[in-house]
Write a protein that holds these residues in place. Structure first.
Motif, PDB file in Angstrom:
ATOM      1  N   ILE A  15      18.301 -62.387  -8.299  1.00  0.00           N
ATOM      2  CA  ILE A  15      17.247 -61.573  -7.669  1.00  0.00           C
ATOM      3  C   ILE A  15      17.589 -61.335  -6.201  1.00  0.00           C
ATOM      4  CG2 ILE A  15      14.818 -61.564  -6.966  1.00  0.00           C
ATOM      5  CD1 ILE A  15      14.269 -63.166  -9.614  1.00  0.00           C
ATOM      6  N   ALA A  16      17.976 -62.375  -5.495  1.00  0.00           N
ATOM      7  CA  ALA A  16      18.329 -62.246  -4.077  1.00  0.00           C
ATOM      8  C   ALA A  16      19.519 -61.311  -3.907  1.00  0.00           C
ATOM      9  CB  ALA A  16      18.634 -63.618  -3.486  1.00  0.00           C
ATOM     10  N   GLY A  17      20.492 -61.374  -4.801  1.00  0.00           N
ATOM     11  CA  GLY A  17      21.658 -60.498  -4.725  1.00  0.00           C
ATOM     12  C   GLY A  17      21.299 -59.033  -4.889  1.00  0.00           C
ATOM     13  N   LEU A  18      20.368 -58.739  -5.784  1.00  0.00           N
ATOM     14  CA  LEU A  18      19.940 -57.358  -5.991  1.00  0.00           C
ATOM     15  C   LEU A  18      19.112 -56.835  -4.822  1.00  0.00           C
ATOM     16  CD1 LEU A  18      19.038 -57.448  -9.781  1.00  0.00           C
ATOM     17  CD2 LEU A  18      20.914 -56.197  -8.721  1.00  0.00           C
ATOM     18  N   LEU A  19      18.356 -57.720  -4.190  1.00  0.00           N
ATOM     19  CA  LEU A  19      17.515 -57.305  -3.078  1.00  0.00           C
ATOM     20  C   LEU A  19      18.255 -57.299  -1.744  1.00  0.00           C
ATOM     21  CD1 LEU A  19      14.251 -59.279  -3.917  1.00  0.00           C
ATOM     22  CD2 LEU A  19      14.647 -56.828  -4.179  1.00  0.00           C
ATOM     23  N   ASP A  20      19.358 -58.016  -1.684  1.00  0.00           N
ATOM     24  CA  ASP A  20      20.057 -58.248  -0.421  1.00  0.00           C
ATOM     25  C   ASP A  20      20.441 -56.970   0.310  1.00  0.00           C
ATOM     26  OD1 ASP A  20      21.192 -59.845   1.580  1.00  0.00           O
ATOM     27  OD2 ASP A  20      23.170 -59.692   0.652  1.00  0.00           O
ATOM     28  N   ASP A  21      21.047 -56.022  -0.377  1.00  0.00           N
ATOM     29  CA  ASP A  21      21.531 -54.822   0.313  1.00  0.00           C
ATOM     30  C   ASP A  21      20.620 -53.609   0.112  1.00  0.00           C
ATOM     31  OD1 ASP A  21      24.069 -53.598  -2.021  1.00  0.00           O
ATOM     32  OD2 ASP A  21      22.109 -54.481  -2.357  1.00  0.00           O
ATOM     33  N   MET A  22      19.433 -53.822  -0.434  1.00  0.00           N
ATOM     34  CA  MET A  22      18.514 -52.713  -0.687  1.00  0.00           C
ATOM     35  C   MET A  22      17.703 -52.421   0.573  1.00  0.00           C
ATOM     36  SD  MET A  22      15.398 -52.303  -3.457  1.00  0.00           S
ATOM     37  CE  MET A  22      16.316 -53.084  -4.746  1.00  0.00           C
ATOM     38  N   GLU A  23      17.721 -51.154   0.998  1.00  0.00           N
ATOM     39  CA  GLU A  23      16.939 -50.757   2.163  1.00  0.00           C
ATOM     40  C   GLU A  23      15.606 -50.143   1.738  1.00  0.00           C
ATOM     41  OE1 GLU A  23      17.517 -48.256   6.291  1.00  0.00           O
ATOM     42  OE2 GLU A  23      19.110 -48.299   4.811  1.00  0.00           O
ATOM     43  N   PHE A  24      15.647 -49.268   0.734  1.00  0.00           N
ATOM     44  CA  PHE A  24      14.449 -48.651   0.181  1.00  0.00           C
ATOM     45  C   PHE A  24      14.574 -48.695  -1.339  1.00  0.00           C
ATOM     46  CE2 PHE A  24      15.268 -46.393   4.165  1.00  0.00           C
ATOM     47  CZ  PHE A  24      14.072 -46.588   4.824  1.00  0.00           C
ATOM     48  N   GLY A  25      13.530 -49.103  -2.025  1.00  0.00           N
ATOM     49  CA  GLY A  25      13.589 -49.100  -3.481  1.00  0.00           C
ATOM     50  C   GLY A  25      12.673 -50.142  -4.084  1.00  0.00           C
ATOM     51  N   SER A  26      12.953 -50.450  -5.346  1.00  0.00           N
ATOM     52  CA  SER A  26      12.138 -51.433  -6.042  1.00  0.00           C
ATOM     53  C   SER A  26      12.984 -52.210  -7.042  1.00  0.00           C
ATOM     54  CB  SER A  26      10.965 -50.748  -6.764  1.00  0.00           C
ATOM     55  OG  SER A  26      11.458 -49.842  -7.727  1.00  0.00           O
ATOM     56  N   LEU A  27      12.522 -53.396  -7.355  1.00  0.00           N
ATOM     57  CA  LEU A  27      13.160 -54.240  -8.367  1.00  0.00           C
ATOM     58  C   LEU A  27      12.091 -54.573  -9.398  1.00  0.00           C
ATOM     59  CD1 LEU A  27      15.646 -55.830  -9.318  1.00  0.00           C
ATOM     60  CD2 LEU A  27      14.794 -57.748  -7.981  1.00  0.00           C
ATOM     61  N   HIS A  28      12.324 -54.154 -10.616  1.00  0.00           N
ATOM     62  CA  HIS A  28      11.379 -54.361 -11.717  1.00  0.00           C
ATOM     63  C   HIS A  28      11.928 -55.507 -12.572  1.00  0.00           C
ATOM     64  CE1 HIS A  28       8.350 -52.982 -14.635  1.00  0.00           C
ATOM     65  NE2 HIS A  28       9.237 -53.312 -15.546  1.00  0.00           N
ATOM     66  N   ILE A  29      11.155 -56.580 -12.710  1.00  0.00           N
ATOM     67  CA  ILE A  29      11.587 -57.749 -13.478  1.00  0.00           C
ATOM     68  C   ILE A  29      10.774 -57.799 -14.766  1.00  0.00           C
ATOM     69  CG2 ILE A  29      11.786 -60.261 -13.493  1.00  0.00           C
ATOM     70  CD1 ILE A  29      12.007 -60.089 -10.411  1.00  0.00           C
ATOM     71  N   VAL A  30      11.473 -57.821 -15.887  1.00  0.00           N
ATOM     72  CA  VAL A  30      10.820 -57.847 -17.195  1.00  0.00           C
ATOM     73  C   VAL A  30      10.835 -59.282 -17.719  1.00  0.00           C
ATOM     74  CG1 VAL A  30      10.873 -56.957 -19.549  1.00  0.00           C
ATOM     75  CG2 VAL A  30      11.572 -55.483 -17.654  1.00  0.00           C
ATOM     76  N   VAL A  31       9.663 -59.771 -18.100  1.00  0.00           N
ATOM     77  CA  VAL A  31       9.515 -61.134 -18.598  1.00  0.00           C
ATOM     78  C   VAL A  31       9.051 -61.081 -20.050  1.00  0.00           C
ATOM     79  CG1 VAL A  31       8.250 -63.307 -18.290  1.00  0.00           C
ATOM     80  CG2 VAL A  31       8.919 -61.964 -16.285  1.00  0.00           C
ATOM     81  N   HIS A  32       9.689 -61.878 -20.892  1.00  0.00           N
ATOM     82  CA  HIS A  32       9.311 -61.957 -22.310  1.00  0.00           C
ATOM     83  C   HIS A  32       9.209 -63.424 -22.694  1.00  0.00           C
ATOM     84  CE1 HIS A  32       8.991 -60.648 -26.458  1.00  0.00           C
ATOM     85  NE2 HIS A  32       9.926 -61.527 -26.787  1.00  0.00           N
ATOM     86  N   GLU A  33       8.037 -63.826 -23.146  1.00  0.00           N
ATOM     87  CA  GLU A  33       7.765 -65.208 -23.550  1.00  0.00           C
ATOM     88  C   GLU A  33       8.159 -66.215 -22.473  1.00  0.00           C
ATOM     89  OE1 GLU A  33       9.376 -66.007 -27.419  1.00  0.00           O
ATOM     90  OE2 GLU A  33       8.073 -64.519 -28.380  1.00  0.00           O
ATOM     91  N   GLY A  34       7.791 -65.899 -21.236  1.00  0.00           N
ATOM     92  CA  GLY A  34       8.002 -66.840 -20.144  1.00  0.00           C
ATOM     93  C   GLY A  34       9.413 -66.877 -19.579  1.00  0.00           C
ATOM     94  N   GLN A  35      10.285 -65.954 -19.990  1.00  0.00           N
ATOM     95  CA  GLN A  35      11.650 -65.922 -19.469  1.00  0.00           C
ATOM     96  C   GLN A  35      11.993 -64.521 -18.991  1.00  0.00           C
ATOM     97  OE1 GLN A  35      14.352 -67.356 -22.442  1.00  0.00           O
ATOM     98  NE2 GLN A  35      13.708 -69.479 -22.188  1.00  0.00           N
ATOM     99  N   ILE A  36      12.749 -64.452 -17.904  1.00  0.00           N
ATOM    100  CA  ILE A  36      13.223 -63.157 -17.421  1.00  0.00           C
ATOM    101  C   ILE A  36      14.281 -62.665 -18.398  1.00  0.00           C
ATOM    102  CG2 ILE A  36      14.431 -61.948 -15.563  1.00  0.00           C
ATOM    103  CD1 ILE A  36      13.239 -64.014 -13.620  1.00  0.00           C
TER     104      ILE A  36
END
Length: 70
Positions: A15-36
């Motif tokens: 998660i930190a790696g995906l957010l690290d170089d993002m200036e504008f945008g979004s990160l959508h995390i999908v969870v199924h039965e308590g797991q990403i």
């Protein structure tokens, strides 16, 4: 009843790696039965508004005249 979300160090690093170089945008995390199970990253690129170059037809017309094409 829902299961508690399990987030270990590996997922936190992903998660930190995906957010690290993002200036504008979004990160959508999908969870199924308590797991990403999936992450979707949408990035926006913003550009400064600068006056656009407006090309007049004079150069094109002159080039056509020299070639004899119209």
């Amino acid at each position: 009843m829902s299961k508690p979300l399990k987030v270990d160090e590996v997922w936190l690093e992903r998660i930190a790696g995906l957010l690290d170089d993002m200036e504008f945008g979004s990160l959508h995390i999908v969870v199924h039965e308590g797991q990403i199970v999936q992450m979707e990253k949408t990035e926006r690129k913003r550009f400064e508004n600068s006056p656009a170059r407006i090309e007049t037809g004079s150069r094109r017309t002159a080039a056509r005249s020299a070639d004899g094409n119209r």
